[in-house]
Design a protein around this motif. Structure first.
Motif: not given
Length: 241
Positions: A42-54
């Motif tokens: 994909i070209d663009l990723l909106f990403l949270d930091i605190q998430m389950p697992d990693i």
């Protein structure tokens, strides 16, 4: 990718309002996102930091191909790590649509440059240019520190060998890097390349005389290759009669 259902719904709604964006997936965990990204680029990723697992940071570090990434988080203390991972922007929750729109616009322009596409042409008023510059910032490494510099504080960026000198009032910050990379990280047309060695904050220009721009006491050359685009923007902002 965000683990909070309401946050995902909000971002999904925001994406749907911007024609240049096309939602491919909305994942609830970093592991789910990792599996998806292993199969599709994909070209663009909106990403949270605190998430389950990693965490989102660990996810980004694990990717062999990293898309242009914008962090969406409630934790401001991760800004430095975002800078080190070359994250394009950093949206703090709660995220307003205005702030999301600004970040998305930067991302679209940045992705266009990566694909060797010219940035979209615009005819903004002077006020909108000032707002675009005022609402953002960059992080740069200098003197063993990482400095946060507001766009509105930048007067000029100047290439100096393998370094870039950022002029901000009487302050000068020298950082290792290329002017072309800086240009990609700054909002257009709020910042303009006017010479192979200079980028200027359009709102800080005090005067124009021939092929010289004046910002305070500093004189910046306006080269022939950049003059037409620069003067078009001047005309659009009605600085000339």
């Amino acid at each position: 990718m965000d683990d909070e259902l309401l946050a995902r719904r909000l971002l999904t709604d925001y994406v749907g309002k911007i024609p240049e964006l096309n939602l491919i997936a909305a994942c609830a965990s970093a592991m789910e996102a990792q599996r998806f990204l292993q199969k599709q680029r994909i070209d663009l990723l909106f990403l949270d930091i605190q998430m389950p697992d990693i965490t989102g940071i660990s996810l980004l570090q694990s990717l062999s191909h990293r898309p242009v990434t914008i962090f969406t988080t409630a934790f401001a203390e991760y800004a430095v790590q975002g800078y080190e991972l070359f994250v394009l922007d950093y949206l703090l929750k709660p995220i307003s649509f205005e702030r999301f729109f600004q970040a998305a616009g930067r991302a679209v322009a940045h992705i266009g440059l990566l694909h060797n596409q010219p940035p979209p042409q615009a005819s903004p008023a002077a006020g909108s240019l000032q707002n675009e510059v005022a609402n953002g910032y960059i992080f740069v490494k200098s003197d063993y520190k990482i400095h946060k510099i507001a766009h509105s504080d930048i007067d000029v960026m100047e290439a100096y060998g393998e370094y870039v000198v950022i002029h901000s009032g009487r302050q000068k910050i020298m950082t290792l890097g290329q002017l072309s990379k800086m240009e990609q990280a700054l909002p257009h047309p709020g910042f303009l390349r006017v010479h192979r060695s200079f980028i200027v904050n359009f709102s800080k220009i005090d005067a124009i005389q021939g092929n010289t721009l004046y910002i305070g006491e500093k004189e910046i050359p306006l080269s022939k290759g950049y003059r037409d685009a620069f003067m078009q923007l001047v005309q659009k902002n009605r600085l000339l009669g």
